[in-house]
Write a protein that holds these residues in place. Structure first.
Motif, PDB file in Angstrom:
ATOM      1  N   LEU A  62      35.250  39.817  38.501  1.00 44.49           N
ATOM      2  CA  LEU A  62      36.241  40.331  39.447  1.00 44.49           C
ATOM      3  C   LEU A  62      36.081  39.663  40.815  1.00 44.49           C
ATOM      4  O   LEU A  62      37.060  39.259  41.444  1.00 44.49           O
ATOM      5  CB  LEU A  62      36.130  41.848  39.576  1.00 44.49           C
ATOM      6  CG  LEU A  62      36.661  42.651  38.393  1.00 44.49           C
ATOM      7  CD1 LEU A  62      36.141  44.079  38.417  1.00 44.49           C
ATOM      8  CD2 LEU A  62      38.183  42.639  38.380  1.00 44.49           C
ATOM      9  N   SER A 119      42.473  46.599  28.458  1.00 41.95           N
ATOM     10  CA  SER A 119      42.013  47.282  29.654  1.00 41.95           C
ATOM     11  C   SER A 119      42.824  46.821  30.854  1.00 41.95           C
ATOM     12  O   SER A 119      43.198  45.655  30.968  1.00 41.95           O
ATOM     13  CB  SER A 119      40.533  46.978  29.877  1.00 41.95           C
ATOM     14  OG  SER A 119      40.133  47.364  31.168  1.00 41.95           O
ATOM     15  N   LEU A 139      38.384  46.756  44.849  1.00 44.71           N
ATOM     16  CA  LEU A 139      38.501  47.677  43.719  1.00 44.71           C
ATOM     17  C   LEU A 139      37.419  48.733  43.879  1.00 44.71           C
ATOM     18  O   LEU A 139      36.227  48.418  43.921  1.00 44.71           O
ATOM     19  CB  LEU A 139      38.329  46.953  42.382  1.00 44.71           C
ATOM     20  CG  LEU A 139      38.515  47.845  41.158  1.00 44.71           C
ATOM     21  CD1 LEU A 139      39.968  48.308  41.055  1.00 44.71           C
ATOM     22  CD2 LEU A 139      38.114  47.114  39.891  1.00 44.71           C
ATOM     23  N   TYR A 157      40.182  52.408  40.691  1.00 45.74           N
ATOM     24  CA  TYR A 157      40.094  52.379  39.235  1.00 45.74           C
ATOM     25  C   TYR A 157      39.701  53.745  38.705  1.00 45.74           C
ATOM     26  O   TYR A 157      38.683  54.316  39.098  1.00 45.74           O
ATOM     27  CB  TYR A 157      39.075  51.334  38.778  1.00 45.74           C
ATOM     28  CG  TYR A 157      38.985  51.245  37.271  1.00 45.74           C
ATOM     29  CD1 TYR A 157      40.023  50.681  36.539  1.00 45.74           C
ATOM     30  CD2 TYR A 157      37.891  51.734  36.585  1.00 45.74           C
ATOM     31  CE1 TYR A 157      39.969  50.614  35.158  1.00 45.74           C
ATOM     32  CE2 TYR A 157      37.818  51.656  35.199  1.00 45.74           C
ATOM     33  CZ  TYR A 157      38.862  51.103  34.499  1.00 45.74           C
ATOM     34  OH  TYR A 157      38.807  51.029  33.131  1.00 45.74           O
ATOM     35  N   LEU A 183      41.574  46.403  33.584  1.00 46.40           N
ATOM     36  CA  LEU A 183      40.708  45.454  34.277  1.00 46.40           C
ATOM     37  C   LEU A 183      40.957  44.032  33.792  1.00 46.40           C
ATOM     38  O   LEU A 183      40.912  43.086  34.580  1.00 46.40           O
ATOM     39  CB  LEU A 183      39.233  45.838  34.101  1.00 46.40           C
ATOM     40  CG  LEU A 183      38.828  47.157  34.759  1.00 46.40           C
ATOM     41  CD1 LEU A 183      37.371  47.469  34.453  1.00 46.40           C
ATOM     42  CD2 LEU A 183      39.070  47.114  36.252  1.00 46.40           C
ATOM     43  N   ILE A 206      33.347  52.985  33.693  1.00 48.28           N
ATOM     44  CA  ILE A 206      33.847  51.854  32.914  1.00 48.28           C
ATOM     45  C   ILE A 206      33.310  51.889  31.487  1.00 48.28           C
ATOM     46  O   ILE A 206      33.847  51.276  30.592  1.00 48.28           O
ATOM     47  CB  ILE A 206      33.508  50.520  33.629  1.00 48.28           C
ATOM     48  CG1 ILE A 206      34.121  50.538  35.034  1.00 48.28           C
ATOM     49  CG2 ILE A 206      34.023  49.326  32.842  1.00 48.28           C
ATOM     50  CD1 ILE A 206      33.711  49.387  35.913  1.00 48.28           C
TER      51      ILE A 206
END
Length: 112
Positions: free
Chosen positions: A93, A57, A71, A13, A59, A79
């Motif tokens: 997540l 996002s 991740l 990420y 995410l 973030i």
């Protein structure tokens, strides 16, 4: 903590507005991949450009459509949320099967 990335898809990420910020994150994540022998075909780049696609996002997309097993993020600061919100996001997540690794925390644990 030791992780086994063999036969797993690893997402990296990256979030930022400026190319320099993005490049710094990519360099650190690339080094992590090399040190852990993660083949490029088993990696995915999840990129959020600040100001480019506001309101959505990567995410959020990842949570609704999990496509990685791990991740990797440089730090929860990337973030841009408070720590409690990060812990909640991490929990969400992980509830969809994605193990989150914060490189900042990972490095502290490795140094112990």
């Amino acid at each position: 903590m030791k992780y086994n990335f063999k036969n797993h898809i690893v997402g990296f990420y990256v979030r930022g507005k400026r190319e320099r910020c993005i490049d710094e994150q990519l360099a650190e994540l690339f080094l992590f991949a090399m040190l852990h022998h993660i083949p490029s075909e088993d990696t995915r780049l999840i990129l959020d450009r600040i100001g480019f696609k506001e309101g959505s996002s990567s995410l959020d997309t990842l949570i609704s459509n999990p496509c990685v097993d791990y991740l990797i993020v440089k730090s929860y600061h990337i973030i841009d949320v408070k720590f409690d919100a990060y812990l909640h996001l991490r929990s969400v997540l992980e509830s969809v099967g994605i193990k989150v690794i914060d490189l900042h925390e990972y490095a502290k644990q490795a140094g112990e």
